[in-house]
Design an enzyme around this catalytic site. Structure first.
Site, PDB file in Angstrom:
ATOM      1  N   HIS A 184     -13.159  91.489-132.844  1.00  0.00           N
ATOM      2  CA  HIS A 184     -12.749  90.687-131.437  1.00  0.00           C
ATOM      3  C   HIS A 184     -11.636  91.278-131.346  1.00  0.00           C
ATOM      4  O   HIS A 184     -11.046  91.706-132.149  1.00  0.00           O
ATOM      5  CB  HIS A 184     -13.072  89.455-132.224  1.00  0.00           C
ATOM      6  CG  HIS A 184     -12.412  88.922-132.717  1.00  0.00           C
ATOM      7  ND1 HIS A 184     -11.713  88.443-133.953  1.00  0.00           N
ATOM      8  CD2 HIS A 184     -11.008  88.029-132.590  1.00  0.00           C
ATOM      9  CE1 HIS A 184     -11.046  88.055-134.301  1.00  0.00           C
ATOM     10  NE2 HIS A 184     -10.338  87.608-133.655  1.00  0.00           N
ATOM     11  N   HIS A 194      -8.462  89.808-130.532  1.00  0.00           N
ATOM     12  CA  HIS A 194      -7.267  89.536-130.555  1.00  0.00           C
ATOM     13  C   HIS A 194      -6.549  90.588-131.417  1.00  0.00           C
ATOM     14  O   HIS A 194      -6.496  91.342-132.437  1.00  0.00           O
ATOM     15  CB  HIS A 194      -7.467  88.145-131.804  1.00  0.00           C
ATOM     16  CG  HIS A 194      -7.829  87.370-131.200  1.00  0.00           C
ATOM     17  ND1 HIS A 194      -7.872  85.758-131.643  1.00  0.00           N
ATOM     18  CD2 HIS A 194      -7.689  86.906-129.564  1.00  0.00           C
ATOM     19  CE1 HIS A 194      -8.162  85.166-130.480  1.00  0.00           C
ATOM     20  NE2 HIS A 194      -8.323  85.801-129.476  1.00  0.00           N
ATOM     21  N   ASP A 239      -3.890  91.038-133.598  1.00  0.00           N
ATOM     22  CA  ASP A 239      -3.657  90.981-135.110  1.00  0.00           C
ATOM     23  C   ASP A 239      -4.726  91.882-136.017  1.00  0.00           C
ATOM     24  O   ASP A 239      -4.687  91.888-137.024  1.00  0.00           O
ATOM     25  CB  ASP A 239      -3.280  89.772-135.996  1.00  0.00           C
ATOM     26  CG  ASP A 239      -4.217  88.568-135.757  1.00  0.00           C
ATOM     27  OD1 ASP A 239      -4.958  88.291-134.493  1.00  0.00           O
ATOM     28  OD2 ASP A 239      -4.715  87.924-136.523  1.00  0.00           O
ATOM     29  N   HIS A 240      -5.812  91.755-134.887  1.00  0.00           N
ATOM     30  CA  HIS A 240      -7.192  92.189-135.340  1.00  0.00           C
ATOM     31  C   HIS A 240      -7.583  94.186-135.027  1.00  0.00           C
ATOM     32  O   HIS A 240      -8.080  94.537-135.542  1.00  0.00           O
ATOM     33  CB  HIS A 240      -8.317  91.614-135.467  1.00  0.00           C
ATOM     34  CG  HIS A 240      -8.600  90.771-135.889  1.00  0.00           C
ATOM     35  ND1 HIS A 240      -9.675  89.665-136.749  1.00  0.00           N
ATOM     36  CD2 HIS A 240      -7.666  89.313-135.732  1.00  0.00           C
ATOM     37  CE1 HIS A 240      -9.054  88.969-137.221  1.00  0.00           C
ATOM     38  NE2 HIS A 240      -8.093  89.019-136.518  1.00  0.00           N
ATOM     39  N   HIS A 290     -15.060  81.859-130.897  1.00  0.00           N
ATOM     40  CA  HIS A 290     -13.663  82.108-131.512  1.00  0.00           C
ATOM     41  C   HIS A 290     -13.085  82.717-130.356  1.00  0.00           C
ATOM     42  O   HIS A 290     -12.249  82.120-129.279  1.00  0.00           O
ATOM     43  CB  HIS A 290     -13.591  82.318-132.941  1.00  0.00           C
ATOM     44  CG  HIS A 290     -12.081  82.358-132.457  1.00  0.00           C
ATOM     45  ND1 HIS A 290     -10.643  81.741-132.846  1.00  0.00           N
ATOM     46  CD2 HIS A 290     -11.424  83.783-133.099  1.00  0.00           C
ATOM     47  CE1 HIS A 290      -9.557  83.183-133.811  1.00  0.00           C
ATOM     48  NE2 HIS A 290      -9.970  84.035-133.004  1.00  0.00           N
ATOM     49  N   ASP A 320     -12.853  85.730-137.117  1.00  0.00           N
ATOM     50  CA  ASP A 320     -12.298  85.038-137.452  1.00  0.00           C
ATOM     51  C   ASP A 320     -13.294  83.178-137.123  1.00  0.00           C
ATOM     52  O   ASP A 320     -13.029  82.717-137.104  1.00  0.00           O
ATOM     53  CB  ASP A 320     -11.490  84.504-136.299  1.00  0.00           C
ATOM     54  CG  ASP A 320      -9.625  85.257-136.635  1.00  0.00           C
ATOM     55  OD1 ASP A 320      -9.634  85.063-138.113  1.00  0.00           O
ATOM     56  OD2 ASP A 320      -8.802  85.698-136.188  1.00  0.00           O
ATOM     57  N   HIS A 325      -8.793  85.718-142.725  1.00  0.00           N
ATOM     58  CA  HIS A 325      -7.104  85.240-142.733  1.00  0.00           C
ATOM     59  C   HIS A 325      -7.442  84.519-144.272  1.00  0.00           C
ATOM     60  O   HIS A 325      -8.046  84.006-145.120  1.00  0.00           O
ATOM     61  CB  HIS A 325      -6.836  84.237-142.078  1.00  0.00           C
ATOM     62  CG  HIS A 325      -6.684  84.634-140.459  1.00  0.00           C
ATOM     63  ND1 HIS A 325      -5.327  85.185-140.361  1.00  0.00           N
ATOM     64  CD2 HIS A 325      -7.077  85.075-139.493  1.00  0.00           C
ATOM     65  CE1 HIS A 325      -5.463  85.978-139.099  1.00  0.00           C
ATOM     66  NE2 HIS A 325      -6.510  85.673-138.406  1.00  0.00           N
TER      67      HIS A 325
END
Length: 267
Positions: A67, A69, A71-72, A124, A141, A179
């Site tokens: 996805h 975001h 941090d990905h 998410h 996530d 995570h």
């Protein structure tokens, strides 16, 4: 300590996967695709991946994204500047660098590995996908050990359906989420279901692993169905905890899930 020395707890399988830690609590999952190559899942930061590649004198073969975001996805550009590899990711999200847009039912072939099946798991984010194959689930996530992702772009019915789709996979499926939230998630799970003996045992295991500096992942779907309240909404104790928080009845499984998610958000 070299990044690739982060060892997982002992598990009865030999998945060609290891964790590359990033940021505070992210794992970039590295999948061995050949004797000297890896693909990486959700590289939010290029530097830890580049460090592993340099240390082992390996090369990068592919990037898989679940996805959008940051941090990905934050490491895509820098990694591709060094290694012009295919970048797989959700077709319905706007992510710079994706070269192979994917939707439900598509398949990804990673060199020597069997194909990975693409599953649409929105909730998410609107276009979140997961990758499943060879008994492994890379779910970003959507599903965490002991928990699930926040509903940033989807609603409770959408996320509930996505979690049910994952829960329907074989119980021995190894869950590679992104995570290290397990210990905190289990604290909430214990509030919800304090008589769950499997949960109590797992909390003790996780505390021991974290004290030793070990990752708690992968989990398995069988484990999650035994301890994760978001996959246990039909259980009497879980429903009761949701209704207590809701200060009123939850007549459907989706309503129980929605109340639990709000409860977790406020915890």
């Amino acid at each position: 300590m070299p990044l690739t020395d982060l060892m997982n707890k002992s598990l009865p399988h030999q998945d060609p996967v290891f964790a590359i830690p990033a940021f505070k609590d992210n794992y970039i999952w590295a999948i061995r695709t050949g004797p000297d190559s890896i693909a990486v899942v959700d590289p939010g930061d290029a530097q830890p991946v580049l460090a592993v590649l340099a240390e082992r004198q390996w090369t990068l073969s592919a990037i898989l994204i679940t996805h959008h975001h940051w941090d990905h996805t934050g490491g895509i550009a820098e990694l591709c500047a060094r290694y012009p590899v295919p970048v797989y990711g959700p077709a319905s999200e706007d992510i710079d660098g994706i070269t192979q847009p994917l939707s439900e039912g598509d398949r990804v072939q990673l060199q020597t590995l069997e194909t990975l099946q693409v599953l649409a798991v929105p909730g998410h984010t609107r276009g979140h996908i997961a990758y499943f194959g060879q008994g492994m689930l890379f779910c970003g996530d959507t599903l965490f050990s002991g928990g699930c992702g926040r509903l940033f772009e989807g609603d409770a019915p959408t996320m509930f359906e996505s979690l049910q789709k994952l829960a329907a996979l074989p119980g021995e499926t190894r869950v590679y989420c992104t995570h290290e939230y397990t210990q905190a998630n289990l604290g909430f799970a214990w509030k919800v279901e304090p008589t769950n003996q499997a949960l109590k045992t797992y909390m003790e295991d996780v505390a021991r692993w974290r004290q030793a500096g070990l990752a708690t992942l992968p989990s398995t779907l069988a484990k999650e169905k035994a301890i994760n309240p978001f996959l246990r909404v039909e259980q009497t104790a879980v429903k009761a905890a949701a209704e207590a928080f809701n200060e009123g009845p939850c007549d459907t499984a989706v309503q129980v899930f929605a109340a639990l998610r709000r409860f977790k958000d406020m915890s």
